[in-house]
Design a protein around this motif. Structure first.
Motif, PDB file in Angstrom:
ATOM      1  N   UNK A 122      42.425  46.852  32.684  1.00  0.00           N
ATOM      2  CA  UNK A 122      42.748  45.395  32.217  1.00  0.00           C
ATOM      3  C   UNK A 122      43.578  44.819  33.363  1.00  0.00           C
ATOM      4  N   UNK A 123      44.299  45.529  33.941  1.00  0.00           N
ATOM      5  CA  UNK A 123      45.090  44.912  35.082  1.00  0.00           C
ATOM      6  C   UNK A 123      44.498  44.599  36.257  1.00  0.00           C
ATOM      7  N   UNK A 124      43.341  45.146  36.708  1.00  0.00           N
ATOM      8  CA  UNK A 124      42.237  45.153  37.772  1.00  0.00           C
ATOM      9  C   UNK A 124      41.511  43.736  37.251  1.00  0.00           C
ATOM     10  N   UNK A 125      41.154  43.510  35.874  1.00  0.00           N
ATOM     11  CA  UNK A 125      40.552  42.337  35.707  1.00  0.00           C
ATOM     12  C   UNK A 125      41.465  40.879  35.814  1.00  0.00           C
ATOM     13  N   UNK A 126      42.934  41.249  35.410  1.00  0.00           N
ATOM     14  CA  UNK A 126      43.818  40.316  35.433  1.00  0.00           C
ATOM     15  C   UNK A 126      43.820  39.799  36.856  1.00  0.00           C
ATOM     16  N   UNK A 127      44.036  40.884  37.777  1.00  0.00           N
ATOM     17  CA  UNK A 127      44.430  40.399  39.297  1.00  0.00           C
ATOM     18  C   UNK A 127      43.113  39.580  39.838  1.00  0.00           C
ATOM     19  N   UNK A 128      42.105  40.137  39.307  1.00  0.00           N
ATOM     20  CA  UNK A 128      40.760  39.241  39.881  1.00  0.00           C
ATOM     21  C   UNK A 128      40.798  37.868  39.412  1.00  0.00           C
ATOM     22  N   UNK A 129      41.113  37.720  38.084  1.00  0.00           N
ATOM     23  CA  UNK A 129      41.172  36.293  37.827  1.00  0.00           C
ATOM     24  C   UNK A 129      42.230  35.605  38.518  1.00  0.00           C
ATOM     25  N   UNK A 130      43.402  35.904  38.707  1.00  0.00           N
ATOM     26  CA  UNK A 130      44.420  35.430  39.359  1.00  0.00           C
ATOM     27  C   UNK A 130      43.987  35.180  40.809  1.00  0.00           C
ATOM     28  N   UNK A 131      43.212  36.170  41.425  1.00  0.00           N
ATOM     29  CA  UNK A 131      42.709  35.970  42.775  1.00  0.00           C
ATOM     30  C   UNK A 131      41.733  34.729  42.961  1.00  0.00           C
ATOM     31  N   UNK A 132      40.908  34.724  41.900  1.00  0.00           N
ATOM     32  CA  UNK A 132      39.689  33.641  41.872  1.00  0.00           C
ATOM     33  C   UNK A 132      40.449  32.278  41.626  1.00  0.00           C
TER      34      UNK A 132
END
Length: 160
Positions: A122-132
Motif C-alpha cells: 500500500x505504501x509503495x503504491x502511495x509513493x508511486x502516486x505521489x511521484x507521478x
C-alpha cells in the motif's frame, strides 16, 4: 577387500586400506565430505543482512526473498523469529519509506509478515502516486518558467 579399480585415485589415499566393507567405506568417504552447516549459515546470514531494498522491483518480492533466506536458515536449525524478520525488513527499506517506518514504530501492535507485506505494498503504491503527481507539477512549472523566460527575452529585445 574393495576393488581398487572402481575407486577413483583421488579417494584412495584418504581412506585406510583396512576397510573391507563397501558400506563402511562409503560412510568413511561421507564423513570427509560432510557439508559445513556453519559456513552455510554464515553465508545465508550475510545475504540476509546485506539485503537492502533499492526501490527496484516489487516490495512484495523483496520481503519474500528475505523470508526465503530465513526459511533456508530454519532448515539448518537456525531460528530467526518473524518479529526479527519484520524489523529487519523495515530497517532495510530505503529512505523513501521513512514516514512509513515512523508510523510503524508509533503503533502499539506488532505486524505479522503478511501484514507487513500488505502495508508495504500500500505504501509503495502511495509513493508511486505521489511521484507521478509531483512529476506532473514539475512539468507544468517548467513550461510556465520557459514561457516567462521567453516573454522576458522578448521584452528585453524590444527595449533595445
Amino acid at each position: 577387500m574393495i576393488m581398487k579399480r572402481f575407486i577413483p585415485e583421488i579417494f584412495r589415499g584418504l581412506i585406510s586400506d583396512g576397510i573391507s566393507n563397501a558400506k563402511k567405506y562409503l560412510a568413511e568417504v561421507e564423513t570427509r565430505f560432510v557439508k559445513n552447516e556453519k559456513s552455510k549459515i554464515g553465508t545465508l546470514l550475510t545475504k540476509l543482512v546485506l539485503m537492502k531494498y533499492k526501490n527496484k522491483g516489487s516490495i512484495r518480492e523483496y520481503i519474500m526473498k528475505m523470508s526465503n533466506v530465513v526459511s533456508k536458515l530454519r532448515t539448518l536449525k537456525f531460528e530467526i523469529s518473524d518479529d526479527l524478520l519484520v524489523h529487519l525488513a523495515l530497517i532495510f527499506l530505503s529512505s523513501h519509506f521513512g514516514q512509513f517506518k515512523v508510523s510503524y514504530n508509533c503503533q502499539k501492535d506488532k505486524w505479522s509478515l503478511n501484514e507487513l507485506i500488505s502495508h508495504c505494498v500500500q505504501e509503495e503504491e502511495r509513493l508511486k502516486q505521489d511521484k507521478t503527481e509531483s512529476a506532473h507539477v514539475a512539468t507544468k512549472d517548467k513550461k510556465s518558467d520557459q514561457t516567462k523566460d521567453n516573454k522576458d527575452a522578448t521584452m528585453t529585445t524590444n527595449k533595445k
